[in-house]
Write a protein that holds these residues in place. Structure first.
Motif, short mmCIF file in Angstrom:
data_model
loop_
_atom_site.label_atom_id
_atom_site.label_comp_id
_atom_site.label_asym_id
_atom_site.label_seq_id
_atom_site.Cartn_x
_atom_site.Cartn_y
_atom_site.Cartn_z
N ILE A 90 -1.94 7.56 -7.08
CA ILE A 90 -2.24 7.77 -8.49
C ILE A 90 -1.00 7.39 -9.30
O ILE A 90 0.10 7.86 -9.02
N PHE B 2 -4.22 3.00 -7.12
CA PHE B 2 -3.82 1.81 -6.39
C PHE B 2 -3.66 2.23 -4.93
O PHE B 2 -3.87 3.39 -4.59
N GLU C 278 10.02 7.80 -5.29
CA GLU C 278 9.07 8.56 -6.10
C GLU C 278 8.60 9.76 -5.27
O GLU C 278 7.84 9.60 -4.31
N GLU D 119 6.38 12.79 -4.30
CA GLU D 119 4.97 13.09 -4.60
C GLU D 119 4.37 14.10 -3.62
O GLU D 119 4.65 14.05 -2.42
N ASP E 42 6.69 7.58 -2.57
CA ASP E 42 6.02 6.33 -2.98
C ASP E 42 7.09 5.32 -3.38
O ASP E 42 7.32 5.07 -4.55
N LYS F 256 4.43 -2.02 -3.87
CA LYS F 256 4.26 -0.71 -3.23
C LYS F 256 4.00 -0.84 -1.72
O LYS F 256 3.89 0.18 -1.05
N THR G 148 4.11 10.82 -9.47
CA THR G 148 5.50 11.28 -9.40
C THR G 148 6.01 11.79 -10.74
O THR G 148 5.63 11.26 -11.79
MG MG Z 1 3.91 6.91 -7.37
#
Ligand code: MG
Length: 256
Positions: free
Chosen positions: A62, A84, A110, A112, A141, A158, A225
């Motif tokens: 997200i 994604f 990131e 999360e 992430d 990513k 995040t």
């Molecule tokens: Mg993220």
């Protein structure tokens, strides 16, 4: 409620139960068992090779789910969850290095909260959503920021191998509504917020995603995040710490 940990013994990944900091052998399957009777003690997590806690069919992520993080990228908070994917091949275990290919520009951490799905979820309501959850763990992430800004789709930014550290274990019975999420680099706190500040909470995310695609046992949702993402450099150690779960720590190395 049990804490489920995945570790390697005789080159085979195994599930175990973490009890008072000690891993115990367990013959159950986290997606089908309700029998959490522990077997013999194996050792502490520091003394075994851990695995990513699941092997998902997909990792659904997200974007911009904390308003302060959207603001730091001059981005609007979306009116619906923005999703994604990261490929399962990006997963690494606690302690494994995040490998940054040289020359791809800035790469950020990131921190999360990760949701682990227990049973197939298709078009479930927010009201029922948490009954589809096995538990929660920490995720990083890792994001190639220059490539993310350059590309309309984020698959490249990513999706590099090692860009999804996950673990250290699955905490069941956690209430995800208001836990602290911290991102730390070399001991310095860079990110610190609470899941109560998510734009879309966990039940809303599961309902939204399962309305599009069936979530399968072991699938992972990365819930976005908080503000404070920062660049990673060769030799850094990055920690993702979530209240009630634990700490996911990975070293960073730049590869040629
Ligand atoms: Mg993220």
């Amino acid at each position: 409620m049990p804490t489920i940990i995945s570790y390697v013994i005789d080159n085979q990944p195994q599930y175990g139960l973490l009890i008072d900091g000690v891993i115990h052998a367990w013959t159950g399957d986290p997606f089908t068992s309700d029998n959490f009777t522990p077997g013999p003690a194996i050792g502490t997590p520091d003394h075994v090779q851990l695995c990513p806690p699941v092997q998902p069919s997909k990792i659904v992520c997200i974007g911009r789910n904390y308003a302060a993080h959207a603001a730091e990228h001059q981005a609007e908070v979306p009116g619906e969850p923005m999703i994604f994917f990261k490929p399962p091949s990006a997963l690494i275990a606690p302690g494994e290095p995040i490998e940054i290919p040289s020359g791809i520009g800035r790469v950020d951490h990131e921190a999360e909260l990760a949701v682990i799905i227990k049973r197939p979820a298709r078009r479930v309501s927010a009201q029922d959503a948490l009954s589809y959850v096995l538990g929660y763990t920490c995720a990083n992430d890792v994001s190639a920021r220059v490539l993310q800004q350059k590309d309309d789709q984020w698959g490249r930014a990513k999706g590099f191998d090692t860009f999804c550290p996950l673990g250290p274990w699955i905490t069941t019975g956690l209430d995800p509504r208001d836990v602290q999420v911290i991102g730390r680099v070399n001991g310095d706190i860079r990110q610190q917020d609470r899941t109560s500040n998510m734009v879309f909470d966990v039940p809303t995310l599961i309902a939204f995603i399962s309305g599009i695609m069936t979530l399968l046992p072991g699938d992972v949702i990365l819930t976005g995040t908080p503000a404070g993402v920062s660049e990673l450099f060769d030799g850094d150690a990055v920690d993702i710490e979530i209240e009630g779960i634990g700490i996911l720590r990975n070293p960073v190395c730049v590869i040629q």
